[in-house]
Design a protein around this motif. Structure first.
Motif, PDB file in Angstrom:
ATOM      1  N   MET A   1     -22.050  34.787 -30.103  1.00  0.00           N
ATOM      2  CA  MET A   1     -20.732  34.598 -29.518  1.00  0.00           C
ATOM      3  C   MET A   1     -20.180  33.249 -29.960  1.00  0.00           C
ATOM      4  O   MET A   1     -20.877  32.248 -29.936  1.00  0.00           O
ATOM      5  N   THR A  54     -11.019  36.256 -34.107  1.00  0.00           N
ATOM      6  CA  THR A  54     -10.430  37.337 -33.317  1.00  0.00           C
ATOM      7  C   THR A  54     -10.684  37.078 -31.835  1.00  0.00           C
ATOM      8  O   THR A  54     -11.616  36.353 -31.473  1.00  0.00           O
ATOM      9  N   SER A  55      -9.887  37.692 -31.003  1.00  0.00           N
ATOM     10  CA  SER A  55     -10.115  37.564 -29.564  1.00  0.00           C
ATOM     11  C   SER A  55     -11.458  38.183 -29.189  1.00  0.00           C
ATOM     12  O   SER A  55     -12.171  37.664 -28.329  1.00  0.00           O
ATOM     13  N   ASP A  56     -11.835  39.277 -29.834  1.00  0.00           N
ATOM     14  CA  ASP A  56     -13.146  39.884 -29.580  1.00  0.00           C
ATOM     15  C   ASP A  56     -14.268  38.913 -29.920  1.00  0.00           C
ATOM     16  O   ASP A  56     -15.240  38.789 -29.184  1.00  0.00           O
ATOM     17  N   GLU A  57     -14.118  38.222 -31.039  1.00  0.00           N
ATOM     18  CA  GLU A  57     -15.132  37.248 -31.448  1.00  0.00           C
ATOM     19  C   GLU A  57     -15.228  36.115 -30.426  1.00  0.00           C
ATOM     20  O   GLU A  57     -16.318  35.691 -30.051  1.00  0.00           O
ATOM     21  N   LEU A  59     -14.572  36.230 -27.317  1.00  0.00           N
ATOM     22  CA  LEU A  59     -15.145  36.723 -26.060  1.00  0.00           C
ATOM     23  C   LEU A  59     -16.550  37.279 -26.216  1.00  0.00           C
ATOM     24  O   LEU A  59     -17.158  37.741 -25.254  1.00  0.00           O
ATOM     25  N   LEU A  61     -17.477  39.920 -28.052  1.00  0.00           N
ATOM     26  CA  LEU A  61     -17.495  41.385 -28.124  1.00  0.00           C
ATOM     27  C   LEU A  61     -17.767  41.903 -29.517  1.00  0.00           C
ATOM     28  O   LEU A  61     -17.878  43.098 -29.730  1.00  0.00           O
ATOM     29  N   ASN A  62     -17.896  41.016 -30.477  1.00  0.00           N
ATOM     30  CA  ASN A  62     -18.080  41.375 -31.882  1.00  0.00           C
ATOM     31  C   ASN A  62     -19.506  41.124 -32.344  1.00  0.00           C
ATOM     32  O   ASN A  62     -19.725  40.607 -33.410  1.00  0.00           O
ATOM     33  N   GLU A  63     -20.483  41.484 -31.548  1.00  0.00           N
ATOM     34  CA  GLU A  63     -21.856  41.155 -31.910  1.00  0.00           C
ATOM     35  C   GLU A  63     -22.578  42.351 -32.449  1.00  0.00           C
ATOM     36  O   GLU A  63     -22.362  43.435 -32.238  1.00  0.00           O
TER      37      GLU A  63
END
Length: 63
Positions: A1, A54-57, A59, A61-63
């Protein structure tokens, strides 16, 4: 994260410097770094754009 603290450290910037850029107080930056999931959608977008992630990164969420 990719945490806010980690992204800030990568740029070798202080909490005070990031606070100025984001137009918030240093205490707000401290809160963001300790309570990241409590960020508003607008704040997440602004931080993601600034750090070019990115917002996912941001937060985790991009794992």
């Amino acid at each position: 994260m990719r945490t806010i603290a980690g992204l800030r450290a990568d740029k070798r910037m202080t909490q005070e410097e990031l606070a100025k850029i984001m137009e918030v107080t240093t205490q707000t930056i401290r809160n963001w770094e300790s309570k990241q999931p409590d960020l508003s959608g607008e704040t997440i977008i602004k931080l993601a754009k600034y750090f070019n992630v990115t917002s996912d990164e941001l937060l985790g969420l991009n794992e």
